[in-house]
Design a protein around this motif. Structure first.
Motif, PDB file in Angstrom:
ATOM      1  N   LEU A 126      -4.279  37.024 -30.814  1.00 42.99           N
ATOM      2  CA  LEU A 126      -3.550  38.216 -30.396  1.00 42.99           C
ATOM      3  C   LEU A 126      -2.062  38.078 -30.698  1.00 42.99           C
ATOM      4  CD1 LEU A 126      -5.249  38.664 -26.901  1.00 42.99           C
ATOM      5  CD2 LEU A 126      -5.963  39.633 -29.093  1.00 42.99           C
ATOM      6  N   ASP A 127      -1.413  39.181 -30.865  1.00 43.13           N
ATOM      7  CA  ASP A 127       0.023  39.175 -31.134  1.00 43.13           C
ATOM      8  C   ASP A 127       0.791  39.144 -29.820  1.00 43.13           C
ATOM      9  OD1 ASP A 127       2.378  39.174 -32.510  1.00 43.13           O
ATOM     10  OD2 ASP A 127       2.451  41.352 -32.777  1.00 43.13           O
ATOM     11  N   LYS A 128       0.500  38.129 -29.021  1.00 42.30           N
ATOM     12  CA  LYS A 128       1.173  37.917 -27.741  1.00 42.30           C
ATOM     13  C   LYS A 128       1.568  36.451 -27.635  1.00 42.30           C
ATOM     14  CE  LYS A 128      -1.310  41.537 -25.186  1.00 42.30           C
ATOM     15  NZ  LYS A 128      -2.168  41.818 -24.011  1.00 42.30           N
ATOM     16  N   ARG A 141       0.712  31.832 -30.388  1.00 38.39           N
ATOM     17  CA  ARG A 141       0.052  32.992 -29.798  1.00 38.39           C
ATOM     18  C   ARG A 141      -1.191  32.588 -28.993  1.00 38.39           C
ATOM     19  NH1 ARG A 141      -0.006  36.719 -35.335  1.00 38.39           N
ATOM     20  NH2 ARG A 141       2.198  36.379 -35.893  1.00 38.39           N
ATOM     21  N   ILE A 142      -1.589  33.505 -28.130  1.00 37.69           N
ATOM     22  CA  ILE A 142      -2.813  33.291 -27.363  1.00 37.69           C
ATOM     23  C   ILE A 142      -3.998  33.789 -28.177  1.00 37.69           C
ATOM     24  CG2 ILE A 142      -1.650  33.443 -25.138  1.00 37.69           C
ATOM     25  CD1 ILE A 142      -2.629  36.291 -24.888  1.00 37.69           C
ATOM     26  N   GLN A 192      -2.988  30.907 -42.165  1.00 42.08           N
ATOM     27  CA  GLN A 192      -3.077  31.682 -43.401  1.00 42.08           C
ATOM     28  C   GLN A 192      -4.484  31.628 -43.986  1.00 42.08           C
ATOM     29  OE1 GLN A 192       0.075  29.974 -45.745  1.00 42.08           O
ATOM     30  NE2 GLN A 192       1.647  31.345 -44.913  1.00 42.08           N
ATOM     31  N   VAL A 193      -5.084  30.445 -43.981  1.00 33.21           N
ATOM     32  CA  VAL A 193      -6.449  30.294 -44.474  1.00 33.21           C
ATOM     33  C   VAL A 193      -7.417  31.101 -43.618  1.00 33.21           C
ATOM     34  CG1 VAL A 193      -8.325  28.643 -44.821  1.00 33.21           C
ATOM     35  CG2 VAL A 193      -6.002  28.032 -45.505  1.00 33.21           C
ATOM     36  N   SER A 194      -7.085  31.201 -42.316  1.00 30.80           N
ATOM     37  CA  SER A 194      -7.945  31.939 -41.383  1.00 30.80           C
ATOM     38  C   SER A 194      -7.581  33.421 -41.330  1.00 30.80           C
ATOM     39  CB  SER A 194      -7.835  31.336 -39.981  1.00 30.80           C
ATOM     40  OG  SER A 194      -8.140  29.951 -39.997  1.00 30.80           O
ATOM     41  N   THR A 195      -6.770  33.873 -42.301  1.00 39.51           N
ATOM     42  CA  THR A 195      -6.347  35.280 -42.430  1.00 39.51           C
ATOM     43  C   THR A 195      -5.588  35.780 -41.204  1.00 39.51           C
ATOM     44  OG1 THR A 195      -8.417  36.209 -41.588  1.00 39.51           O
ATOM     45  CG2 THR A 195      -8.307  35.774 -43.967  1.00 39.51           C
ATOM     46  N   VAL A 196      -4.797  34.896 -40.611  1.00 42.11           N
ATOM     47  CA  VAL A 196      -3.912  35.293 -39.512  1.00 42.11           C
ATOM     48  C   VAL A 196      -2.495  35.327 -40.066  1.00 42.11           C
ATOM     49  CG1 VAL A 196      -3.010  34.721 -37.234  1.00 42.11           C
ATOM     50  CG2 VAL A 196      -5.405  34.247 -37.776  1.00 42.11           C
ATOM     51  N   ASP A 197      -1.875  36.493 -40.077  1.00 40.94           N
ATOM     52  CA  ASP A 197      -0.539  36.653 -40.639  1.00 40.94           C
ATOM     53  C   ASP A 197       0.507  36.040 -39.704  1.00 40.94           C
ATOM     54  OD1 ASP A 197       1.694  37.363 -42.044  1.00 40.94           O
ATOM     55  OD2 ASP A 197       1.594  39.503 -41.551  1.00 40.94           O
ATOM     56  N   ARG A 257     -12.063  29.376 -32.986  1.00 39.12           N
ATOM     57  CA  ARG A 257     -11.167  29.509 -31.830  1.00 39.12           C
ATOM     58  C   ARG A 257     -10.703  28.152 -31.335  1.00 39.12           C
ATOM     59  NH1 ARG A 257     -11.537  29.262 -26.285  1.00 39.12           N
ATOM     60  NH2 ARG A 257     -10.167  30.726 -25.135  1.00 39.12           N
ATOM     61  N   GLU A 258     -11.631  27.211 -31.204  1.00 40.06           N
ATOM     62  CA  GLU A 258     -11.290  25.873 -30.726  1.00 40.06           C
ATOM     63  C   GLU A 258     -10.358  25.158 -31.709  1.00 40.06           C
ATOM     64  OE1 GLU A 258     -15.357  24.750 -28.239  1.00 40.06           O
ATOM     65  OE2 GLU A 258     -15.303  24.509 -30.422  1.00 40.06           O
ATOM     66  N   ARG A 259     -10.622  25.354 -32.994  1.00 42.57           N
ATOM     67  CA  ARG A 259      -9.786  24.709 -34.009  1.00 42.57           C
ATOM     68  C   ARG A 259      -8.361  25.292 -33.988  1.00 42.57           C
ATOM     69  NH1 ARG A 259     -12.145  21.585 -37.735  1.00 42.57           N
ATOM     70  NH2 ARG A 259     -14.134  22.651 -37.381  1.00 42.57           N
ATOM     71  N   TYR A 260      -8.262  26.603 -33.810  1.00 40.67           N
ATOM     72  CA  TYR A 260      -6.948  27.240 -33.752  1.00 40.67           C
ATOM     73  C   TYR A 260      -6.129  26.683 -32.583  1.00 40.67           C
ATOM     74  CZ  TYR A 260      -3.334  30.592 -32.560  1.00 40.67           C
ATOM     75  OH  TYR A 260      -2.124  31.151 -32.219  1.00 40.67           O
ATOM     76  N   ILE A 261      -6.754  26.566 -31.417  1.00 39.36           N
ATOM     77  CA  ILE A 261      -6.056  26.072 -30.227  1.00 39.36           C
ATOM     78  C   ILE A 261      -5.520  24.663 -30.461  1.00 39.36           C
ATOM     79  CG2 ILE A 261      -6.373  25.370 -27.824  1.00 39.36           C
ATOM     80  CD1 ILE A 261      -8.263  27.738 -27.487  1.00 39.36           C
ATOM     81  N   LEU A 262      -6.310  23.815 -31.110  1.00 39.72           N
ATOM     82  CA  LEU A 262      -5.873  22.452 -31.388  1.00 39.72           C
ATOM     83  C   LEU A 262      -4.672  22.433 -32.328  1.00 39.72           C
ATOM     84  CD1 LEU A 262      -9.337  20.677 -31.790  1.00 39.72           C
ATOM     85  CD2 LEU A 262      -7.718  20.394 -29.899  1.00 39.72           C
ATOM     86  N   TYR A 263      -4.733  23.217 -33.395  1.00 37.41           N
ATOM     87  CA  TYR A 263      -3.611  23.294 -34.325  1.00 37.41           C
ATOM     88  C   TYR A 263      -2.357  23.830 -33.622  1.00 37.41           C
ATOM     89  CZ  TYR A 263      -5.825  22.197 -38.835  1.00 37.41           C
ATOM     90  OH  TYR A 263      -6.417  21.550 -39.896  1.00 37.41           O
ATOM     91  N   ARG A 264      -2.532  24.863 -32.809  1.00 37.54           N
ATOM     92  CA  ARG A 264      -1.394  25.463 -32.101  1.00 37.54           C
ATOM     93  C   ARG A 264      -0.765  24.486 -31.124  1.00 37.54           C
ATOM     94  NH1 ARG A 264      -3.025  29.305 -27.510  1.00 37.54           N
ATOM     95  NH2 ARG A 264      -3.339  27.225 -26.603  1.00 37.54           N
TER      96      ARG A 264
END
Length: 389
Positions: free
Chosen positions: A277-279, A268-269, A255-260, A169-176
């Motif tokens: 989430l798809d928001k 996204r949040i 994609q590596v994290s299986t998020v389409d 989760r923390e890694r995703y937020i940084l990339y985003r």
């Protein structure tokens, strides 16, 4: 019909409008004014004065040493609503009465119609503007954010991403966050609009040198006359700030994290449990993230996400990337010329600067300019053609 009604009642603008109308009607009841039909222009002015108590604009007197300065000071000068805010409140009142069948005109003879349109209310706004102008109150503008701070934040994120103890989760937020900031400063796009980007609208240029965004919906894009905002971001040699690379890294991580990420919102949040989430991420979330990074690095100066488009416009003006307001408007997607000139400051930065430089360079030849003026433009010393003498 239910779906359309739900969109209307759930919109943030509708909720703000209802809240404002509720406070106005409560104020009228406190005045023993039970209905809009008996409201007078004086009641409108009383409401404006009541709203004034929540103002934050200090009106310094001519003898106050803080005249013309911004900030909080230990003086006894009164605080008011900014004149622009007062104008906005009046416009909201006009709309309330108009929506309830009172039109947009006040008849001073029959004393009927829309009291918010009365001349005395317009005079009130004029006096507020004059009072604040005499107090040297300048329109408040967001502080632009420039590439130096974007680089600092991206460098911090680059280091953090490599930390081994981060959760998914923390890694995703940084990339985003990194992928969101880089295109915003180069495109000058509204923060709220970029947050609404969907993957399907982003396309790659034929030569693979950049990406194309095609906005059709946003703050000022509501389907009016086919308006859209199309802009291009190009690759940079400096990968630490490259907007294209930032987006590609973000999508690859997803994609590596299986998020389409092939369809749906691009930014996204994520839930507390780490589920993407798809928001769409909203303005307030990105504002908090921006303030978090800047404060952590000790370089926060009150910037908000609005600062990105202004920073882009100023950068274009000073770098020569945009030679005039029209070019800045086209790139950023501004439709109003007045707003574009106000926020970009291009006239101040480019036109005024070049004029001042030229004036300083002609100082030595000022006598010649005076001579030319007297010979070609000053007709006061010429003799009358029909003078008897």
């Amino acid at each position: 019909m239910d779906e359309l009604d739900k969109r209307i009642t759930c919109s943030s603008g509708h909720k703000r409008k209802k809240s404002f109308q509720g406070s106005f009607l409560q104020f009228l009841q406190d005045l023993d004014c039970k209905h809009l039909s008996v409201c007078t222009p004086d009641d409108i002015r009383r409401f404006l004065i009541w709203k004034d108590f929540s103002g934050k604009t200090t009106i310094h007197g001519v003898h106050c040493k803080h005249l013309g300065q911004k900030g909080e000071f230990d003086c006894f000068c009164p605080k008011r609503l900014a004149s622009g805010t007062v104008e906005g409140v009046i416009n909201q009142l006009v709309n309330i009465f108009d929506d309830n069948g009172f039109g947009r005109y006040w008849d001073i003879f029959s004393k009927s119609g829309n009291p918010a349109c009365a001349p005395i209310v317009k005079e009130y706004l004029k006096l507020i503007r004059e009072e604040q102008a005499s107090a040297h109150v300048l329109p408040k503008q967001a502080k632009p954010i420039f590439l130096s701070k974007i680089k600092a934040m991206c460098s911090y994120i680059d280091r953090e991403i490599k930390s081994p103890g981060l959760s998914l989760r923390e890694r995703y937020i940084l990339y985003r966050d990194r992928a969101w900031m880089k295109p915003t400063i180069f495109a000058g796009d509204r923060a709220s609009d970029l947050s609404l980007v969907v993957a399907q609208e982003v396309k790659v240029l034929n030569d693979n040198s950049g990406l194309v965004f095609q906005h059709t919906f946003g703050k000022t894009l509501r389907g009016d006359k086919g308006k859209s905002n199309t802009f291009v971001i190009k690759k940079c040699d400096d990968l630490s700030i490259c907007p294209v690379q930032g987006l590609l890294d973000y999508v690859n991580f997803c994609q590596v994290s299986t998020v389409d990420m092939s369809v749906g919102y691009l930014f996204r949040i994520v839930s507390e449990k780490g589920r993407v989430l798809d928001k769409a991420v909203n303005y307030s979330v990105m504002y908090e993230r921006l303030r978090y990074y800047l404060s952590l690095l000790g370089i926060y100066e009150g910037e908000t996400p609005i600062a990105f488009d202004q920073g882009c416009a100023v950068t274009m003006a000073l770098s020569g990337a945009a030679e005039n307001v029209d070019q800045a408007m086209k790139h950023i997607g501004w439709f109003g010329r007045t707003s574009a000139e106000y926020y970009s400051r291009i006239h101040t930065l480019v036109d005024a600067g070049s004029i001042a430089l030229r004036l300083s360079q002609v100082a030595n030849g000022s006598e010649n300019i005076e001579t030319v003026f007297k010979e070609q433009a000053d007709y006061s010393s010429l003799v009358h053609v029909f003078n008897k003498e």
